[in-house]
Design a protein around this motif. Structure first.
Motif, PDB file in Angstrom:
ATOM      1  N   ARG A   2      34.398 -46.729 -46.645  1.00 37.56           N
ATOM      2  CA  ARG A   2      33.467 -45.886 -47.407  1.00 37.56           C
ATOM      3  C   ARG A   2      32.512 -45.168 -46.451  1.00 37.56           C
ATOM      4  NH1 ARG A   2      32.610 -45.914 -52.686  1.00 37.56           N
ATOM      5  NH2 ARG A   2      33.708 -47.866 -52.978  1.00 37.56           N
ATOM      6  N   GLU A   3      32.080 -45.872 -45.411  1.00 34.70           N
ATOM      7  CA  GLU A   3      31.175 -45.278 -44.425  1.00 34.70           C
ATOM      8  C   GLU A   3      31.835 -44.129 -43.674  1.00 34.70           C
ATOM      9  OE1 GLU A   3      29.702 -49.149 -45.617  1.00 34.70           O
ATOM     10  OE2 GLU A   3      31.681 -48.578 -44.829  1.00 34.70           O
ATOM     11  N   ALA A   4      33.118 -44.290 -43.315  1.00 32.01           N
ATOM     12  CA  ALA A   4      33.831 -43.227 -42.607  1.00 32.01           C
ATOM     13  C   ALA A   4      33.988 -41.992 -43.492  1.00 32.01           C
ATOM     14  CB  ALA A   4      35.196 -43.724 -42.129  1.00 32.01           C
ATOM     15  N   PHE A   5      34.325 -42.209 -44.761  1.00 30.81           N
ATOM     16  CA  PHE A   5      34.429 -41.076 -45.682  1.00 30.81           C
ATOM     17  C   PHE A   5      33.082 -40.387 -45.842  1.00 30.81           C
ATOM     18  CE2 PHE A   5      33.841 -39.405 -49.998  1.00 30.81           C
ATOM     19  CZ  PHE A   5      34.739 -38.347 -49.939  1.00 30.81           C
ATOM     20  N   ASP A   6      32.034 -41.169 -46.060  1.00 28.83           N
ATOM     21  CA  ASP A   6      30.709 -40.575 -46.248  1.00 28.83           C
ATOM     22  C   ASP A   6      30.254 -39.812 -45.003  1.00 28.83           C
ATOM     23  OD1 ASP A   6      30.692 -41.561 -48.801  1.00 28.83           O
ATOM     24  OD2 ASP A   6      28.911 -42.823 -48.539  1.00 28.83           O
ATOM     25  N   ALA A   7      30.620 -40.284 -43.813  1.00 23.56           N
ATOM     26  CA  ALA A   7      30.267 -39.568 -42.582  1.00 23.56           C
ATOM     27  C   ALA A   7      30.969 -38.206 -42.543  1.00 23.56           C
ATOM     28  CB  ALA A   7      30.626 -40.403 -41.356  1.00 23.56           C
ATOM     29  N   ALA A   8      32.247 -38.176 -42.912  1.00 22.13           N
ATOM     30  CA  ALA A   8      32.983 -36.907 -42.941  1.00 22.13           C
ATOM     31  C   ALA A   8      32.424 -35.987 -44.022  1.00 22.13           C
ATOM     32  CB  ALA A   8      34.474 -37.171 -43.177  1.00 22.13           C
ATOM     33  N   LEU A   9      32.094 -36.542 -45.169  1.00 19.33           N
ATOM     34  CA  LEU A   9      31.512 -35.755 -46.252  1.00 19.33           C
ATOM     35  C   LEU A   9      30.165 -35.180 -45.835  1.00 19.33           C
ATOM     36  CD1 LEU A   9      31.660 -34.793 -49.208  1.00 19.33           C
ATOM     37  CD2 LEU A   9      30.657 -36.997 -49.867  1.00 19.33           C
TER      38      LEU A   9
ATOM     39  N   ASP B 139      26.646 -30.762 -44.374  1.00 21.78           N
ATOM     40  CA  ASP B 139      25.636 -30.264 -43.441  1.00 21.78           C
ATOM     41  C   ASP B 139      26.027 -28.934 -42.794  1.00 21.78           C
ATOM     42  OD1 ASP B 139      24.023 -32.381 -44.097  1.00 21.78           O
ATOM     43  OD2 ASP B 139      24.364 -33.491 -42.233  1.00 21.78           O
ATOM     44  N   ARG B 140      27.325 -28.624 -42.757  1.00 20.51           N
ATOM     45  CA  ARG B 140      27.758 -27.304 -42.263  1.00 20.51           C
ATOM     46  C   ARG B 140      27.127 -26.179 -43.072  1.00 20.51           C
ATOM     47  NH1 ARG B 140      32.259 -24.824 -42.122  1.00 20.51           N
ATOM     48  NH2 ARG B 140      33.109 -25.543 -44.097  1.00 20.51           N
ATOM     49  N   HIS B 141      26.828 -26.449 -44.331  1.00 20.09           N
ATOM     50  CA  HIS B 141      26.285 -25.441 -45.244  1.00 20.09           C
ATOM     51  C   HIS B 141      24.763 -25.503 -45.374  1.00 20.09           C
ATOM     52  CE1 HIS B 141      30.353 -24.399 -46.513  1.00 20.09           C
ATOM     53  NE2 HIS B 141      30.602 -25.689 -46.490  1.00 20.09           N
TER      54      HIS B 141
ATOM     55  N   HIS C 195      20.138 -39.924 -46.140  1.00 20.27           N
ATOM     56  CA  HIS C 195      20.216 -38.648 -45.425  1.00 20.27           C
ATOM     57  C   HIS C 195      19.790 -37.474 -46.313  1.00 20.27           C
ATOM     58  CE1 HIS C 195      21.641 -35.821 -42.381  1.00 20.27           C
ATOM     59  NE2 HIS C 195      22.312 -35.185 -43.341  1.00 20.27           N
ATOM     60  N   TYR C 196      20.115 -37.550 -47.609  1.00 22.35           N
ATOM     61  CA  TYR C 196      19.799 -36.469 -48.543  1.00 22.35           C
ATOM     62  C   TYR C 196      18.646 -36.831 -49.489  1.00 22.35           C
ATOM     63  CZ  TYR C 196      24.106 -34.563 -46.751  1.00 22.35           C
ATOM     64  OH  TYR C 196      25.070 -34.092 -45.912  1.00 22.35           O
TER      65      TYR C 196
END
Length: 189
Positions: A65-72, A77-79, A100-101
């Motif tokens: 879940r942490e790896a997915f959330d990091a990619a998400l 954040d690109r936007h 983070h949000y």
């Protein structure tokens, strides 16, 4: 930024309201992108047709879940969004992602929170004999379906309601209150 997992009907309601209420001119706000954890989500195709940037990140392709959330998080954040709007995004987010949000992450839930967090809200409301059900727009915290309530809509539970019939009436109200809550947040930003 809007995150979805399925048809994206709340996302579409927000996009349409952004256009009709001229959010770009009034607030300098636009829907930066729509992201889904399911590449086949019908809402992604609709967003593309509207000229909105889209991305799909399949949560099943990540070890945790942490790896997915990091990619998400990297995709979001690109936007550089002012708000991250969960519109039927069917994933429980990690505390680090939520932090983070913090203050910029909102969700809609098909119950009158704090009643009936989690799934099967309409069936649970009927089984408990509730006379009213509804929907809640709230800030997201690390606790599931918890956080400051921004907007609610109340729907009567009718004697012959099924989970499906009650759900349809609640969803119609979601399409009203979610765009309204987003607009209010934009107005004070």
């Amino acid at each position: 930024m809007i995150l979805i997992s399925g048809s994206g009907s709340n996302m579409a309601a927000i996009v349409e309201t952004a256009r009709t209420q001229r959010w770009q001119a009034r607030f300098g706000a636009r829907i930066a992108a729509v992201v889904s954890n399911k590449a086949a989500a019908p809402g992604l195709a609709w967003a593309k047709e509207q000229g909105i940037a889209t991305a799909a990140l399949d949560h099943k392709g990540y070890d945790s879940r942490e790896a997915f959330d990091a990619a998400l998080k990297a995709e979001i954040d690109r936007h550089a969004p002012a708000l991250v709007v969960l519109a039927g995004f069917m994933r429980i987010l990690t505390p680090g992602f939520v932090q983070h949000y913090e203050g910029r992450l909102i969700n809609i839930h098909p119950s009158l929170l704090p009643a009936f967090p989690g799934l099967k809200t309409h069936q649970r409301a009927i089984e408990m004999g509730c006379r009213f059900a509804g929907a809640t727009v709230h800030r997201v915290t690390s606790e599931l379906d918890h956080g400051e309530i921004l907007e609610q809509a109340v729907v009567p539970v009718l004697p012959d309601d099924t989970a499906e019939s009650l759900g349809a009436r609640v969803l119609a109200q979601e399409h009203v209150i979610y765009p309204r809550a987003v607009e209010r947040l934009l107005a004070v930003a």
